[in-house]
Design an enzyme around this catalytic site. Structure first.
Site, PDB file in Angstrom:
ATOM      1  N   GLY A  45       0.839  -1.198   0.000  1.00  0.00           N
ATOM      2  CA  GLY A  45       0.000   0.000   0.000  1.00  0.00           C
ATOM      3  C   GLY A  45       0.872   1.246   0.000  1.00  0.00           C
ATOM      4  O   GLY A  45       2.068   1.177  -0.258  1.00  0.00           O
ATOM      5  N   GLU A  69      -6.826  -3.330 -27.577  1.00  0.00           N
ATOM      6  CA  GLU A  69      -6.423  -4.393 -26.647  1.00  0.00           C
ATOM      7  C   GLU A  69      -5.213  -5.138 -27.201  1.00  0.00           C
ATOM      8  O   GLU A  69      -4.248  -5.402 -26.480  1.00  0.00           O
ATOM      9  CB  GLU A  69      -7.593  -5.343 -26.395  1.00  0.00           C
ATOM     10  CG  GLU A  69      -7.263  -6.593 -25.617  1.00  0.00           C
ATOM     11  CD  GLU A  69      -6.554  -6.343 -24.279  1.00  0.00           C
ATOM     12  OE1 GLU A  69      -6.604  -5.217 -23.772  1.00  0.00           O
ATOM     13  OE2 GLU A  69      -5.929  -7.285 -23.774  1.00  0.00           O
TER      14      GLU A  69
END
Ligand code: AGP
Length: 604
Positions: free
Chosen positions: A99, A477
């Site tokens: 984090g 993509e």
């Protein structure tokens, strides 16, 4: 996007940690480390590099440990080096962290921690603060420390005078845990647990998990003990392995027909789309007046295909937003908006925060997710799970096509409910979707031909991909796949846009990949291909077989097996995934772990 593991139990702790880190390495692989407890001594082994390098460093050491924690790092604060690698140890505290602590600099100043720090990381500041507050009670120390933190964290902590005990707490960043016959284990995600068990629970935010060899205790910050809510992963235990393929990416490309089958099978009843099993009410699709898809990367590209289908079939207003832009773009969202969040991991923080924002604005949220019980799934009103199984390669393939298969089901359902399709039209659409696995297999059977085409672009520095409409979405993509695993600078352009500037970049032998799968766009697409060809471009053409008469023999061509135009994204995507895969593997890269990337992006 780091990988975290903690274990206390009867197995060889060091081996359990290292094996788990190898399974978690796709989450981040700049550096790796473990900390193991032997009697009341916590030894830390860590270094920049891969888990295999760490294994060498630990050889012959830490053979008698009773518990330990481990970490694979995707660097956010501080460079890639041994010192910044986790675990971090300050005084009696050793921890790993996933984090970002936003106020770590203020904490250093407020608590005069500078002298205690060796690294440049925010994580070490948390260890120093824990050590500063520690007076023998781990739970109280953790609560006091967490109350000072701003940001996201999954913390796994050992205290030197608590042998055999591991503590954990989290905010946003994920932690799953289990108690099984081998002991107690926690990890950033299921891939590390499913070696021992399919049963797990998600550690709730702002709770403290205490793990011992034969027990776990979960308490909230008011000291109330909580019962873990166990879930069962529907993954085969060994499905997180490579099963003989050189890379996970190849295995996961090859698995797509089965993954699609698993994803749609239980959602088709009497030939009609059916979400009853997941409790998704028809009203969700009939009462909305607009749709807003929110996602990142490949998941967002799946949304673009859905957008084309919704506009062409349902004639509804639909937006597709990059989740990282969504909250800052003043989106038009209200209680009549159906938000569809798409995420393989269910942990992408950009998407998670966007979903929270949309729901605060009154929107209903349906999510398309691959990982059960993930943060975005828990934040949504309804969830439709893709049954792709664990996707380990950083480059997303089977998650993308199974996301698409759910979108096809949703579009069919909405067309039926809104009277756009009658029963026969709906069943015909569904039958075409059910053909997808067999059509994909035809492309996979011809993968050697694609490998030959890959050799044509192997040495490219820059490459263009051009197509119109759905072909453009397909190529966005395809271009991302090639970029992220082969490092070739590939750009996908709507081919009609080239003449408005980008065609200036086309010179002799510039490689151009073209996709022609939409009959109504074919003539214009072929004209655009001729325009770049006349300026020297080297054409690699992926074209729907039934459209491929009279194609210029100078084009290197791959014939895509036929489906209805609106389904051609399925065979085309598999072909473009293979193209990217072969270019990367032939360049000798670690296809599964491309540089600078991580599988789960849990930083904004
Ligand atoms: C795709 O190949 C990339 N790995 C990346 O774009 C990914 O799709 C994106 O980060 C979203 O991840 P998610 O589906 O887990 O939310």
């Amino acid at each position: 996007m780091c990988g975290i593991i903690g274990y206390t139990g009867s197995e060889n702790v060091k081996e359990v940690l290292l094996d788990a880190l190898e399974l978690l390495e796709y989450r981040g692989y700049d550096s790796a480390g473990i900390a193991v407890m032997e009697e009341n001594e916590i030894q830390v082994y860590k270094r920049a590099g891969r888990v295999k390098d760490l294994r060498e460093k630990c050889a012959g050491k830490a053979e008698n440990s009773v518990c330990g924690i481990g970490h694979t790092r995707w660097a956010t604060h501080g460079g890639v080096n041994d010192t910044n690698a986790h675990p971090h140890q300050v005084g009696r505290v050793t921890l790993v962290h996933n984090g970002i602590i936003e106020n770590y600099r203020e904490l250093i100043a407020d608590y005069d921690l500078k002298e205690k720090l060796q690294s440049e990381t925010d994580s070490e500041v948390v260890a120093a603060l824990l050590d500063r507050f520690y007076e023998g009670n781990p739970e109280e120390t953790i609560k006091k420390t967490v109350s000072k933190l701003k940001g996201t964290f999954a913390l796994v902590i050992m205290f030197a005078d608590h042998a055999g005990v591991i503590y954990s707490t989290r905010n946003v960043s994920p932690i799953v845990a289990t108690l099984c016959k081998e002991g107690a284990m926690l990890a950033s995600d299921l891939t590390a647990l499913c070696r021992f068990t399919n049963n797990y629970f998600v550690v709730p935010e702002y709770h403290i998990l205490e793990m011992k060899e034969d027990s776990i205790k979960l308490t909230d910050f008011d000291g109330n003990e909580k019962e873990p809510e166990y879930l069962t992963a529907d993954w085969e235990l060994n499905s997180a392995g490579k099963n003989g393929y050189p890379f996970y990416m190849e295995k996961e490309i090859m698995e797509q027909p089965d993954a699609i089958e698993r994803t749609i099978a239980n959602r088709i009843v009497s030939g009609m789309p059916d979400f009853t099993a997941e409790g998704v009410p028809d009203s969700l699709f009939t009462e909305c007046d607009r749709i807003n898809i929110i996602a990142c990367g490949t998941a967002m590209h799946a949304g673009l295909v859905a957008q084309a289908l919704v506009k062409s079939i349902l004639h509804m207003h639909i937006d597709v937003d990059m989740a990282s832009e969504f909250m800052y773009s003043d989106p038009v969202i209200d209680e009549k908006t159906l938000v569809i969040a798409v995420s393989q991991s269910g942990e992408t923080i950009d998407t998670l925060e966007a979903v929270k924002y949309a729901r605060r604005r009154g929107a209903k949220c349906l999510s398309i997710i691959n990982v059960k019980g993930s943060s975005i799934a828990r934040e949504s009103d309804y969830v439709l799970y893709t049954n792709a199984g664990p996707e380990i390669a950083v480059a997303s393939t089977k998650a993308y096509t199974t996301q698409l298969s759910i979108f096809y089901l949703i579009v069919a359902k909405m067309a039926q409910l809104r009277g756009v399709y009658d029963t026969e039209q709906t069943q015909s659409f569904i039958r075409e979707l059910q053909r997808t696995p067999e059509v994909m297999k035809k492309v996979l059977e011809k993968r050697r031909d694609i490998h030959v085409l890959a050799n044509k672009v192997l040495s490219a520095k820059d490459l263009f991909m051009i197509g119109r409409g759905l072909d453009h979405s397909i190529l966005l993509e395809g271009s991302l796949k090639l970029k992220e695993v082969s490092y070739i600078h590939s750009e996908a352009y709507a081919s009609g846009e080239l003449k408005h500037g980008p065609i200036a970049l086309i010179t002799q032998d510039t490689p151009v990949v073209a996709s022609v799968t939409q009959e109504k766009l074919m003539s214009k697409e072929l004209s655009n291909i001729k325009e770049v060809r006349s300026r020297g471009a080297d054409i690699v053409l992926f074209i729907k077989e039934s459209l491929a008469e009279d194609i210029d023999s100078q084009y290197q061509t791959f014939l895509l097996p036929d489906m209805r135009d609106e389904f051609m994204v399925m065979p085309a995507s598999v072909a473009l995934q293979l193209l990217a895969y072969y270019v990367s593997s032939d360049k000798g890269f670690d296809v599964d772990k491309p540089r600078n990337l991580a599988k789960v992006v849990t930083v904004e």
